[in-house]
Scaffold this motif. Structure first.
Motif, PDB file in Angstrom:
ATOM      1  N   MET A   1       1.051  -9.152  -1.510  1.00 51.48           N
ATOM      2  CA  MET A   1       0.646  -9.172  -2.875  1.00 51.48           C
ATOM      3  C   MET A   1       1.806  -9.702  -3.711  1.00 51.48           C
ATOM      4  O   MET A   1       2.925  -9.208  -3.599  1.00 51.48           O
ATOM      5  N   LEU A   2       1.541 -10.708  -4.522  1.00 49.32           N
ATOM      6  CA  LEU A   2       2.559 -11.297  -5.386  1.00 49.32           C
ATOM      7  C   LEU A   2       2.663 -10.475  -6.664  1.00 49.32           C
ATOM      8  O   LEU A   2       1.656 -10.248  -7.344  1.00 49.32           O
TER       9      LEU A   2
ATOM     10  N   PHE B   1       7.805 -11.586  -6.541  1.00 48.48           N
ATOM     11  CA  PHE B   1       8.106 -11.248  -5.160  1.00 48.48           C
ATOM     12  C   PHE B   1       6.861 -10.752  -4.449  1.00 48.48           C
ATOM     13  O   PHE B   1       5.954 -10.203  -5.073  1.00 48.48           O
ATOM     14  N   HIS B   2       6.836 -10.926  -3.139  1.00 47.57           N
ATOM     15  CA  HIS B   2       5.720 -10.451  -2.325  1.00 47.57           C
ATOM     16  C   HIS B   2       6.009  -9.038  -1.838  1.00 47.57           C
ATOM     17  O   HIS B   2       7.106  -8.751  -1.353  1.00 47.57           O
TER      18      HIS B   2
ATOM     19  N   ALA C   1       4.040  -5.649   0.323  1.00 50.01           N
ATOM     20  CA  ALA C   1       2.913  -5.273   1.178  1.00 50.01           C
ATOM     21  C   ALA C   1       1.883  -4.484   0.372  1.00 50.01           C
ATOM     22  O   ALA C   1       0.685  -4.571   0.616  1.00 50.01           O
ATOM     23  N   ARG C   2       2.365  -3.705  -0.599  1.00 47.86           N
ATOM     24  CA  ARG C   2       1.482  -2.956  -1.503  1.00 47.86           C
ATOM     25  C   ARG C   2       2.208  -2.853  -2.836  1.00 47.86           C
ATOM     26  O   ARG C   2       3.413  -3.047  -2.919  1.00 47.86           O
ATOM     27  N   SER C   3       1.473  -2.520  -3.875  1.00 48.31           N
ATOM     28  CA  SER C   3       2.107  -2.433  -5.189  1.00 48.31           C
ATOM     29  C   SER C   3       2.950  -1.164  -5.293  1.00 48.31           C
ATOM     30  O   SER C   3       2.474  -0.076  -4.995  1.00 48.31           O
ATOM     31  N   PRO C   4       4.215  -1.283  -5.697  1.00 49.32           N
ATOM     32  CA  PRO C   4       5.072  -0.115  -5.864  1.00 49.32           C
ATOM     33  C   PRO C   4       4.580   0.757  -7.021  1.00 49.32           C
ATOM     34  O   PRO C   4       4.035   0.258  -7.995  1.00 49.32           O
TER      35      PRO C   4
ATOM     36  N   GLY D   1      -0.827 -17.231  -9.703  1.00 51.31           N
ATOM     37  CA  GLY D   1       0.396 -16.442  -9.725  1.00 51.31           C
ATOM     38  C   GLY D   1       0.088 -14.968  -9.743  1.00 51.31           C
ATOM     39  O   GLY D   1      -1.039 -14.541  -9.521  1.00 51.31           O
ATOM     40  N   ALA D   2       1.102 -14.196 -10.044  1.00 50.98           N
ATOM     41  CA  ALA D   2       0.989 -12.738  -9.990  1.00 50.98           C
ATOM     42  C   ALA D   2       0.061 -12.208 -11.075  1.00 50.98           C
ATOM     43  O   ALA D   2       0.126 -12.631 -12.217  1.00 50.98           O
ATOM     44  N   LYS D   3      -0.780 -11.275 -10.703  1.00 57.55           N
ATOM     45  CA  LYS D   3      -1.666 -10.609 -11.653  1.00 57.55           C
ATOM     46  C   LYS D   3      -1.245  -9.154 -11.835  1.00 57.55           C
ATOM     47  O   LYS D   3      -1.880  -8.408 -12.537  1.00 57.55           O
TER      48      LYS D   3
END
Length: 82
Positions: free
Chosen positions: A1-2, A20-21, A23-26, A54-56
């Motif tokens: 996930m970006l 940054f990529h 694995a899951r949203s912090p 791009g990132a959402k």
């Protein structure tokens, strides 16, 4: 996930740290590490109003802790060895 990462005290005055990529949203309160620098997530939100590639998702982190491993990580590693 970006994910876009902003560093600062609040989202209005924060500086972009980049996208940054993950694995899951912090989550808020979680410590993250980017290129050897540690920071704590203070806020996380979705930006559905962004209509470009791009990132959402965005996270706001406090000012980076340091370029060394956090004390918590060192303590966890020491406990694992003992």
């Amino acid at each position: 996930m970006l994910i876009d990462v902003l560093a600062g005290r609040d989202s209005r005055s924060a500086a972009s740290w980049g996208a940054f990529h993950f694995a899951r949203s912090p989550s808020p309160g979680e410590e993250i590490e980017i290129d050897g620098t540690f920071a704590v997530v203070t806020k996380a939100w979705h930006r559905p109003d962004i209509y470009y590639k791009g990132a959402k998702f965005v996270i706001l982190v406090d000012d980076p802790v340091s370029n060394i491993r956090s004390e918590r990580q060192i303590r966890e590693d020491a406990e694992a060895i003992a």
